[in-house]
Design a protein around this motif. Structure first.
Motif, PDB file in Angstrom:
ATOM      1  N   THR A 158      68.881  13.621 -73.787  1.00  0.00           N
ATOM      2  CA  THR A 158      68.629  12.336 -73.138  1.00  0.00           C
ATOM      3  C   THR A 158      67.148  12.181 -72.825  1.00  0.00           C
ATOM      4  OG1 THR A 158      70.837  12.347 -72.147  1.00  0.00           O
ATOM      5  CG2 THR A 158      69.213  10.887 -71.154  1.00  0.00           C
ATOM      6  N   LEU A 159      66.534  13.251 -72.346  1.00  0.00           N
ATOM      7  CA  LEU A 159      65.112  13.199 -71.991  1.00  0.00           C
ATOM      8  C   LEU A 159      64.224  12.940 -73.206  1.00  0.00           C
ATOM      9  CD1 LEU A 159      64.946  16.163 -69.477  1.00  0.00           C
ATOM     10  CD2 LEU A 159      64.339  13.808 -68.952  1.00  0.00           C
ATOM     11  N   ILE A 160      64.550  13.567 -74.324  1.00  0.00           N
ATOM     12  CA  ILE A 160      63.682  13.441 -75.495  1.00  0.00           C
ATOM     13  C   ILE A 160      64.134  12.320 -76.421  1.00  0.00           C
ATOM     14  CG2 ILE A 160      63.050  15.868 -75.404  1.00  0.00           C
ATOM     15  CD1 ILE A 160      64.983  16.436 -77.638  1.00  0.00           C
ATOM     16  N   GLY A 161      65.277  11.684 -76.093  1.00  0.00           N
ATOM     17  CA  GLY A 161      65.739  10.557 -76.888  1.00  0.00           C
ATOM     18  C   GLY A 161      66.214  10.939 -78.272  1.00  0.00           C
ATOM     19  N   ARG A 203      63.988  10.932 -63.680  1.00  0.00           N
ATOM     20  CA  ARG A 203      63.623  11.331 -62.322  1.00  0.00           C
ATOM     21  C   ARG A 203      63.225  12.798 -62.250  1.00  0.00           C
ATOM     22  NH1 ARG A 203      68.897  10.200 -59.327  1.00  0.00           N
ATOM     23  NH2 ARG A 203      67.786  11.130 -57.581  1.00  0.00           N
ATOM     24  N   LEU A 204      63.666  13.570 -63.210  1.00  0.00           N
ATOM     25  CA  LEU A 204      63.326  14.996 -63.212  1.00  0.00           C
ATOM     26  C   LEU A 204      61.819  15.203 -63.277  1.00  0.00           C
ATOM     27  CD1 LEU A 204      65.931  16.538 -65.690  1.00  0.00           C
ATOM     28  CD2 LEU A 204      65.883  16.752 -63.218  1.00  0.00           C
ATOM     29  N   ILE A 205      61.169  14.448 -64.133  1.00  0.00           N
ATOM     30  CA  ILE A 205      59.721  14.619 -64.303  1.00  0.00           C
ATOM     31  C   ILE A 205      59.000  14.306 -62.995  1.00  0.00           C
ATOM     32  CG2 ILE A 205      57.691  13.739 -65.505  1.00  0.00           C
ATOM     33  CD1 ILE A 205      59.446  13.386 -67.981  1.00  0.00           C
ATOM     34  N   ASP A 206      59.364  13.204 -62.346  1.00  0.00           N
ATOM     35  CA  ASP A 206      58.724  12.836 -61.076  1.00  0.00           C
ATOM     36  C   ASP A 206      58.984  13.893 -60.004  1.00  0.00           C
ATOM     37  OD1 ASP A 206      57.812  10.520 -62.251  1.00  0.00           O
ATOM     38  OD2 ASP A 206      59.538   9.329 -61.583  1.00  0.00           O
ATOM     39  N   ALA A 207      60.215  14.405 -59.949  1.00  0.00           N
ATOM     40  CA  ALA A 207      60.558  15.417 -58.943  1.00  0.00           C
ATOM     41  C   ALA A 207      59.756  16.693 -59.153  1.00  0.00           C
ATOM     42  CB  ALA A 207      62.059  15.711 -58.985  1.00  0.00           C
ATOM     43  N   CYS A 208      59.540  17.074 -60.404  1.00  0.00           N
ATOM     44  CA  CYS A 208      58.750  18.279 -60.691  1.00  0.00           C
ATOM     45  C   CYS A 208      57.303  18.099 -60.238  1.00  0.00           C
ATOM     46  CB  CYS A 208      58.809  18.605 -62.183  1.00  0.00           C
ATOM     47  SG  CYS A 208      60.408  19.239 -62.745  1.00  0.00           S
ATOM     48  N   HIS A 209      56.748  16.913 -60.451  1.00  0.00           N
ATOM     49  CA  HIS A 209      55.372  16.666 -60.014  1.00  0.00           C
ATOM     50  C   HIS A 209      55.265  16.675 -58.489  1.00  0.00           C
ATOM     51  CE1 HIS A 209      53.224  16.077 -63.724  1.00  0.00           C
ATOM     52  NE2 HIS A 209      54.140  15.253 -64.182  1.00  0.00           N
ATOM     53  N   GLU A 210      56.321  16.258 -57.798  1.00  0.00           N
ATOM     54  CA  GLU A 210      56.316  16.329 -56.330  1.00  0.00           C
ATOM     55  C   GLU A 210      56.324  17.777 -55.857  1.00  0.00           C
ATOM     56  OE1 GLU A 210      59.453  14.045 -54.626  1.00  0.00           O
ATOM     57  OE2 GLU A 210      58.932  12.215 -55.721  1.00  0.00           O
ATOM     58  N   LEU A 211      57.031  18.645 -56.570  1.00  0.00           N
ATOM     59  CA  LEU A 211      57.113  20.058 -56.194  1.00  0.00           C
ATOM     60  C   LEU A 211      55.856  20.827 -56.566  1.00  0.00           C
ATOM     61  CD1 LEU A 211      60.826  20.723 -57.220  1.00  0.00           C
ATOM     62  CD2 LEU A 211      59.904  21.012 -54.917  1.00  0.00           C
ATOM     63  N   ALA A 212      55.162  20.384 -57.609  1.00  0.00           N
ATOM     64  CA  ALA A 212      53.923  21.059 -58.042  1.00  0.00           C
ATOM     65  C   ALA A 212      52.851  19.993 -58.272  1.00  0.00           C
ATOM     66  CB  ALA A 212      54.179  21.874 -59.305  1.00  0.00           C
ATOM     67  N   PRO A 213      52.338  19.385 -57.198  1.00  0.00           N
ATOM     68  CA  PRO A 213      51.403  18.260 -57.340  1.00  0.00           C
ATOM     69  C   PRO A 213      50.072  18.627 -57.970  1.00  0.00           C
ATOM     70  CG  PRO A 213      51.562  18.962 -55.038  1.00  0.00           C
ATOM     71  CD  PRO A 213      52.631  19.691 -55.787  1.00  0.00           C
ATOM     72  N   ASP A 224      52.621  15.004 -73.315  1.00  0.00           N
ATOM     73  CA  ASP A 224      51.488  15.824 -73.733  1.00  0.00           C
ATOM     74  C   ASP A 224      51.154  16.905 -72.716  1.00  0.00           C
ATOM     75  OD1 ASP A 224      51.247  14.411 -76.069  1.00  0.00           O
ATOM     76  OD2 ASP A 224      49.707  13.053 -75.304  1.00  0.00           O
ATOM     77  N   ASP A 225      51.473  16.628 -71.440  1.00  0.00           N
ATOM     78  CA  ASP A 225      51.144  17.595 -70.382  1.00  0.00           C
ATOM     79  C   ASP A 225      52.387  18.065 -69.629  1.00  0.00           C
ATOM     80  OD1 ASP A 225      51.761  15.250 -69.110  1.00  0.00           O
ATOM     81  OD2 ASP A 225      50.140  15.371 -67.635  1.00  0.00           O
ATOM     82  N   PHE A 226      53.544  18.048 -70.322  1.00  0.00           N
ATOM     83  CA  PHE A 226      54.795  18.458 -69.658  1.00  0.00           C
ATOM     84  C   PHE A 226      55.635  19.244 -70.655  1.00  0.00           C
ATOM     85  CE2 PHE A 226      58.774  18.503 -67.549  1.00  0.00           C
ATOM     86  CZ  PHE A 226      58.586  18.140 -66.222  1.00  0.00           C
ATOM     87  N   TYR A 227      55.730  20.570 -70.414  1.00  0.00           N
ATOM     88  CA  TYR A 227      56.489  21.453 -71.296  1.00  0.00           C
ATOM     89  C   TYR A 227      57.741  21.953 -70.586  1.00  0.00           C
ATOM     90  CZ  TYR A 227      51.928  21.561 -73.635  1.00  0.00           C
ATOM     91  OH  TYR A 227      50.747  21.219 -74.244  1.00  0.00           O
ATOM     92  N   LEU A 228      58.840  21.916 -71.308  1.00  0.00           N
ATOM     93  CA  LEU A 228      60.127  22.331 -70.751  1.00  0.00           C
ATOM     94  C   LEU A 228      60.695  23.461 -71.598  1.00  0.00           C
ATOM     95  CD1 LEU A 228      62.469  21.611 -68.702  1.00  0.00           C
ATOM     96  CD2 LEU A 228      63.425  20.238 -70.551  1.00  0.00           C
ATOM     97  N   TRP A 229      61.009  24.585 -70.951  1.00  0.00           N
ATOM     98  CA  TRP A 229      61.671  25.692 -71.630  1.00  0.00           C
ATOM     99  C   TRP A 229      63.152  25.682 -71.279  1.00  0.00           C
ATOM    100  CZ3 TRP A 229      56.528  26.048 -70.616  1.00  0.00           C
ATOM    101  CH2 TRP A 229      55.717  26.590 -71.623  1.00  0.00           C
TER     102      TRP A 229
END
Length: 320
Positions: free
Chosen positions: A133-136, A96-106, A159-164
């Motif tokens: 958990t996210l990267i398995g 759900r984190l990925i979807d929530a981030c896209h909602e905040l920065a569409p 491919d289009d989602f980078y996490l620091w």
């Protein structure tokens, strides 16, 4: 006693966040759902400016669900902010984190404009477990100890989602006394920075007021009502066999038992603060901090008086 803990690597983390955030689209702050206010870093707003923020109440499976709902509503009422509850070990909610981030920065997404996310949090809040958990896999180090992650890591979730990922960071001065105790009870502060018996007594004070039935059931006590925090700690120590010679209770051992039971969730689903309680603690802490600074300035002024700028300049030596 005011609990403070800010090891040297946290200074480096502070600088790294300030530099990295310039190119970031969304900032995720991982909070402990059992202490959502105390585990929120007050420095983060200054470091991240007006970047959209996702507040993740992690370990919600250990927290009081009614109080979690209050905190989610509290954070979701803020502008440019979303809040969700999460158990970092569960794969589906973590996505759900990925979807929530896209909602905040569409406007971000795709190879031309990849999503760039910074994830922050206090020590031992579960960031590394969540990332694994996210990267398995098990790329990030984990452990039930404050300060495991020491270096910034870049992780590609898509491919289009980078996490620091940044090391866990507290703040240089904790002005809310209750926050210091709650952070210590949760395991966010190094063991050498606090007295375990004192923290356990503060924890028991909160549990007596709001979760007495859970304490009574877990430790098989006849009653909790009417006991002082000290007597309650002694009763728990006796029940668990934490004894010294001549029937005396080993209070250090009893304190470790209480905190371990809380941290592991064996006591039940507990949240140590509500938004209203935390706001009151912050107001009191800010007042005390203002008084402390005023006294410090007064002492400095007394030691090194400043010249009165309104007074006329002194006549040169020897002037008529």
């Amino acid at each position: 006693m005011a609990i403070q803990w800010f090891p040297g690597h946290m200074h480096l983390t502070q600088k790294a966040i300030a530099e990295r955030v310039k190119d970031i689209d969304v900032v995720i702050e991982l909070l402990d759902a059992r202490l959502p206010g105390s585990s929120a870093n007050p420095m983060l707003a200054d470091l991240t400016g007006h970047k959209p923020g996702l507040k993740v109440l992690n370990k919600q499976d250990l927290a009081d669900p009614e109080r979690t709902a209050l905190w989610l509503a509290h954070y979701n009422d803020r502008p440019a902010t979303r809040a969700i509850g999460l158990d970092a070990s569960q794969t589906t909610p973590a996505r759900r984190l990925i979807d929530a981030c896209h909602e905040l920065a569409p406007s971000r997404g795709g190879m031309a404009k990849p999503m760039r996310v910074l994830i922050c949090g206090i020590p031992n809040v579960g960031k590394s477990t969540l990332i694994n958990t996210l990267i398995g896999g098990r790329k990030a180090k984990t452990g039930d100890e404050a300060g495991i992650t020491k270096l910034e890591q870049r992780i590609t979730l898509a491919d289009d989602f980078y996490l620091w990922d940044t090391p866990g960071m507290l703040w240089p001065r904790i002005i809310v006394a209750k926050s210091g105790y709650n952070l210590a009870a949760s395991g966010a502060i190094g063991r050498n920075a606090f007295d375990e018996e004192e923290v356990a007594l503060e924890l028991l004070d909160a549990l007596r007021q709001h979760y007495a039935a859970l304490v009574q059931a877990r430790f098989s006590l006849d009653a909790v009502d009417g006991l002082t925090d000290e007597r309650l700690l002694e009763a728990i120590g006796r029940k668990r066999g934490a004894l010294l010679g001549q029937g005396r209770v080993n209070l250090q051992k009893a304190a470790e038992i209480v905190m371990n039971e809380f941290r592991s969730g064996k006591l039940g689903r507990i949240t140590l603060e509500t938004p209203q309680e935390f706001a009151a603690w912050v107001a009191a802490g800010e007042l005390l901090e203002a008084e402390r600074r005023a006294k410090k300035e007064a002492r400095a002024q007394k030691k090194h008086p400043r010249p009165d700028r309104g007074a006329p300049p002194a006549a040169p030596s020897g002037a008529d």
